[in-house]
Structure formats: structure tokens, C-alpha cells
Design an enzyme around this catalytic site. Structure first.
Site, PDB file in Angstrom:
ATOM      1  N   ASP A  12       0.898  -1.110   0.169  1.00  0.00           N
ATOM      2  CA  ASP A  12       0.104  -0.042  -0.215  1.00  0.00           C
ATOM      3  C   ASP A  12       0.941   1.322   0.064  1.00  0.00           C
ATOM      4  O   ASP A  12       2.235   1.204  -0.219  1.00  0.00           O
ATOM      5  CB  ASP A  12      -0.966  -0.317   1.029  1.00  0.00           C
ATOM      6  CG  ASP A  12      -0.494   0.272   2.515  1.00  0.00           C
ATOM      7  OD1 ASP A  12       0.909   0.421   2.585  1.00  0.00           O
ATOM      8  OD2 ASP A  12      -1.110   0.242   3.465  1.00  0.00           O
ATOM      9  N   CYS A  69       2.885  -3.439   4.070  1.00  0.00           N
ATOM     10  CA  CYS A  69       1.996  -2.319   4.216  1.00  0.00           C
ATOM     11  C   CYS A  69       2.732  -1.588   5.573  1.00  0.00           C
ATOM     12  O   CYS A  69       3.758  -1.864   5.801  1.00  0.00           O
ATOM     13  CB  CYS A  69       0.553  -2.807   4.520  1.00  0.00           C
ATOM     14  SG  CYS A  69       0.333  -3.824   5.930  1.00  0.00           S
ATOM     15  N   GLY A  70       2.095  -0.807   6.467  1.00  0.00           N
ATOM     16  CA  GLY A  70       2.764  -0.235   7.382  1.00  0.00           C
ATOM     17  C   GLY A  70       3.428  -1.362   8.643  1.00  0.00           C
ATOM     18  O   GLY A  70       4.523  -1.341   8.762  1.00  0.00           O
ATOM     19  N   THR A  71       2.423  -2.343   8.634  1.00  0.00           N
ATOM     20  CA  THR A  71       2.878  -3.340   9.885  1.00  0.00           C
ATOM     21  C   THR A  71       3.274  -4.586   9.089  1.00  0.00           C
ATOM     22  O   THR A  71       3.778  -5.391   9.824  1.00  0.00           O
ATOM     23  CB  THR A  71       1.738  -3.484  10.795  1.00  0.00           C
ATOM     24  OG1 THR A  71       0.631  -3.804  10.222  1.00  0.00           O
ATOM     25  CG2 THR A  71       1.479  -2.412  11.412  1.00  0.00           C
ATOM     26  N   HIS A 102       9.804 -24.729   7.471  1.00  0.00           N
ATOM     27  CA  HIS A 102       8.630 -25.632   7.841  1.00  0.00           C
ATOM     28  C   HIS A 102       7.488 -25.260   7.416  1.00  0.00           C
ATOM     29  O   HIS A 102       6.442 -26.302   7.504  1.00  0.00           O
ATOM     30  CB  HIS A 102       8.721 -25.207   9.528  1.00  0.00           C
ATOM     31  CG  HIS A 102      10.000 -25.664  10.173  1.00  0.00           C
ATOM     32  ND1 HIS A 102       9.982 -25.804  11.611  1.00  0.00           N
ATOM     33  CD2 HIS A 102      10.971 -26.316   9.702  1.00  0.00           C
ATOM     34  CE1 HIS A 102      11.214 -26.088  11.818  1.00  0.00           C
ATOM     35  NE2 HIS A 102      11.900 -26.540  10.670  1.00  0.00           N
ATOM     36  N   ASN A 103       7.041 -23.993   6.908  1.00  0.00           N
ATOM     37  CA  ASN A 103       5.695 -23.861   6.566  1.00  0.00           C
ATOM     38  C   ASN A 103       5.488 -23.655   5.013  1.00  0.00           C
ATOM     39  O   ASN A 103       4.150 -23.292   4.569  1.00  0.00           O
ATOM     40  CB  ASN A 103       4.933 -22.468   7.376  1.00  0.00           C
ATOM     41  CG  ASN A 103       5.422 -22.422   8.708  1.00  0.00           C
ATOM     42  OD1 ASN A 103       5.967 -21.583   9.238  1.00  0.00           O
ATOM     43  ND2 ASN A 103       4.958 -23.319   9.595  1.00  0.00           N
ATOM     44  N   ARG A 113       6.674   0.117   8.473  1.00  0.00           N
ATOM     45  CA  ARG A 113       6.875   1.141   9.479  1.00  0.00           C
ATOM     46  C   ARG A 113       7.357   0.497  10.819  1.00  0.00           C
ATOM     47  O   ARG A 113       7.148   1.011  11.944  1.00  0.00           O
ATOM     48  CB  ARG A 113       5.392   1.707  10.101  1.00  0.00           C
ATOM     49  CG  ARG A 113       4.907   2.579   8.860  1.00  0.00           C
ATOM     50  CD  ARG A 113       3.538   3.108   9.053  1.00  0.00           C
ATOM     51  NE  ARG A 113       2.726   4.135   8.269  1.00  0.00           N
ATOM     52  CZ  ARG A 113       1.859   4.213   7.729  1.00  0.00           C
ATOM     53  NH1 ARG A 113       0.815   3.689   8.418  1.00  0.00           N
ATOM     54  NH2 ARG A 113       1.439   4.948   6.693  1.00  0.00           N
ATOM     55  N   ARG A 136       7.689 -34.274   8.138  1.00  0.00           N
ATOM     56  CA  ARG A 136       6.739 -34.134   8.995  1.00  0.00           C
ATOM     57  C   ARG A 136       6.054 -32.469   8.766  1.00  0.00           C
ATOM     58  O   ARG A 136       5.027 -32.493   8.917  1.00  0.00           O
ATOM     59  CB  ARG A 136       7.341 -34.143  10.446  1.00  0.00           C
ATOM     60  CG  ARG A 136       8.208 -33.034  11.118  1.00  0.00           C
ATOM     61  CD  ARG A 136       8.883 -33.413  12.286  1.00  0.00           C
ATOM     62  NE  ARG A 136       9.565 -32.319  13.095  1.00  0.00           N
ATOM     63  CZ  ARG A 136      10.757 -32.163  12.614  1.00  0.00           C
ATOM     64  NH1 ARG A 136      11.408 -32.880  12.003  1.00  0.00           N
ATOM     65  NH2 ARG A 136      11.405 -31.059  13.286  1.00  0.00           N
ATOM     66  N   HIS A 137       6.934 -31.723   8.289  1.00  0.00           N
ATOM     67  CA  HIS A 137       6.454 -30.134   8.047  1.00  0.00           C
ATOM     68  C   HIS A 137       5.469 -30.573   6.656  1.00  0.00           C
ATOM     69  O   HIS A 137       4.751 -29.640   6.614  1.00  0.00           O
ATOM     70  CB  HIS A 137       7.573 -29.276   7.620  1.00  0.00           C
ATOM     71  CG  HIS A 137       8.831 -29.503   8.866  1.00  0.00           C
ATOM     72  ND1 HIS A 137       8.044 -28.819   9.966  1.00  0.00           N
ATOM     73  CD2 HIS A 137       9.909 -29.729   9.082  1.00  0.00           C
ATOM     74  CE1 HIS A 137       9.085 -29.085  11.057  1.00  0.00           C
ATOM     75  NE2 HIS A 137      10.340 -29.469  10.218  1.00  0.00           N
TER      76      HIS A 137
HETATM   77  C1  RB5 Z   1      -2.212   2.282   6.519  1.00  0.00           C
HETATM   78  O1  RB5 Z   1      -2.246   3.404   7.283  1.00  0.00           O
HETATM   79  C2  RB5 Z   1      -2.240   0.993   7.567  1.00  0.00           C
HETATM   80  O2  RB5 Z   1      -3.218   0.916   8.514  1.00  0.00           O
HETATM   81  C3  RB5 Z   1      -1.605  -0.152   6.435  1.00  0.00           C
HETATM   82  O3  RB5 Z   1      -0.442   0.052   5.871  1.00  0.00           O
HETATM   83  C4  RB5 Z   1      -1.160  -1.368   7.600  1.00  0.00           C
HETATM   84  O4  RB5 Z   1      -0.382  -1.085   8.473  1.00  0.00           O
HETATM   85  C5  RB5 Z   1      -2.478  -2.222   7.846  1.00  0.00           C
HETATM   86  O5  RB5 Z   1      -1.943  -3.350   8.248  1.00  0.00           O
END
Ligand code: RB5
Length: 149
Positions: A12, A69-71, A102-103, A113, A136-137
Site C-alpha cells: 500500500d 504495508c505499514g505493519t 517449515h511452513n 513502519r 513431517r513439515h
Molecule cells: C495504513 O495506514 C495502515 O493501516 C496499513 O499500511 C497497514 O499497516 C495495515 O495493516
């Protein structure tokens, strides 16, 4: 390395610069980045970008996907709704290696961020350098696949 060297990238608005840095890095490593954007810094919605990248992987067009994305969390949740996708968010190299080993993860999600560029690139390298161990995986990954049936 697999025959399919294509890696789809998407994000994003929160992660455009980091996504582009990762695309350049993986190209230097011999992979083929398929960067599906966006390029505009305008606010956008991560589910559509997670889904679009996931479709490239689920269809076999790309071997792996790297999404941001941010997180890393929201776009990962969206990608994992596409059948055949196993995507994890990683903020450390050990987890990145393990989601491949493993996955059998086929997508990696990162938080722009959360991570600086050097850390993000180290995580990408750990993901791409690892191989699925099977055994096993494989049984456990098959159990995940059965949940989609
Ligand atoms: C956008 O502000 C933020 O919510 C998005 O990048 C993300 O972190 C969502 O999971």
C-alpha cells in the site's frame, strides 16, 4: 533456485520506497521482480494489493510474493484469503527462514513502519535462501491445505 524466478511485489502507500528497494535488491540477486505497484503515494487500501499479488502466486505466474504495508499485518491477512497462499509477516531473519523451511510459505509480508531497509533486505534474503524441508513439515502443510478444501 527454482526455474520460475518471478517474484511479485506489491504494497500500500505506506511502503512504496521500501518495496522498490527490495525489488532492486532481488533483481541484483538474479530474481525477476514483478512489481505491480502502486507507485502513487496517495492513500490506498491494502486488501486489494494483497489479493492482487496473491493471485500472481496462486496462479503459478510467480514463484513467490513479497508484500508490504505499514505493519505487514493487514496485507498478509488479505493475501492469506486466496487459496494456496501461505504468507507470514516477519520482523526477524529466523522467522523468515522458518516460514520457508517449515511452513513452505510462498509469500512474505513486511512492515515498512517496523523495519529499516537493511533489516527488511536481510529478512528477504533469509526467506529466499531457505528451502522447504518437507517430511513431517509436509504433513502439517497438507493439513493447512485441507482446511481450504
Ligand atoms: C495504513 O495506514 C495502515 O493501516 C496499513 O499500511 C497497514 O499497516 C495495515 O495493516
Amino acid at each position: 533456485m527454482t526455474n520460475n524466478t518471478r517474484i511479485v511485489l506489491s504494497s500500500d502507500h505506506a511502503a512504496i520506497a521500501l518495496r522498490q528497494a527490495i525489488a532492486a535488491h532481488i533483481a541484483e540477486r538474479g530474481w525477476t521482480p514483478v512489481d505491480i505497484g502502486p507507485t502513487s503515494p496517495e492513500s490506498t487500501h491494502y486488501p486489494q494489493h494483497g489479493e492482487a499479488a496473491a493471485r500472481h502466486v496462486a496462479s503459478g505466474d510467480c514463484r513467490f510474493g513479497i508484500i508490504l504495508c505499514g505493519t505487514g499485518q493487514g496485507i498478509m491477512m488479505a493475501a492469506n484469503k486466496v487459496k494456496g497462499i501461505r504468507c507470514g509477516v516477519c520482523a526477524d531473519t529466523f522467522s523468515a527462514e522458518m516460514i520457508r523451511a517449515h511452513n513452505d510459505a510462498n509469500m512474505l509480508s513486511l512492515g515498512a513502519r517496523v523495519l529499516d531497509e537493511a533489516k527488511a533486505i536481510a529478512i528477504v534474503d533469509a526467506f529466499l535462501d531457505a528451502e522447504f524441508e518437507g517430511g513431517r513439515h509436509g504433513t502439517r502443510v497438507d493439513m493447512i491445505r485441507a482446511l481450504e478444501a
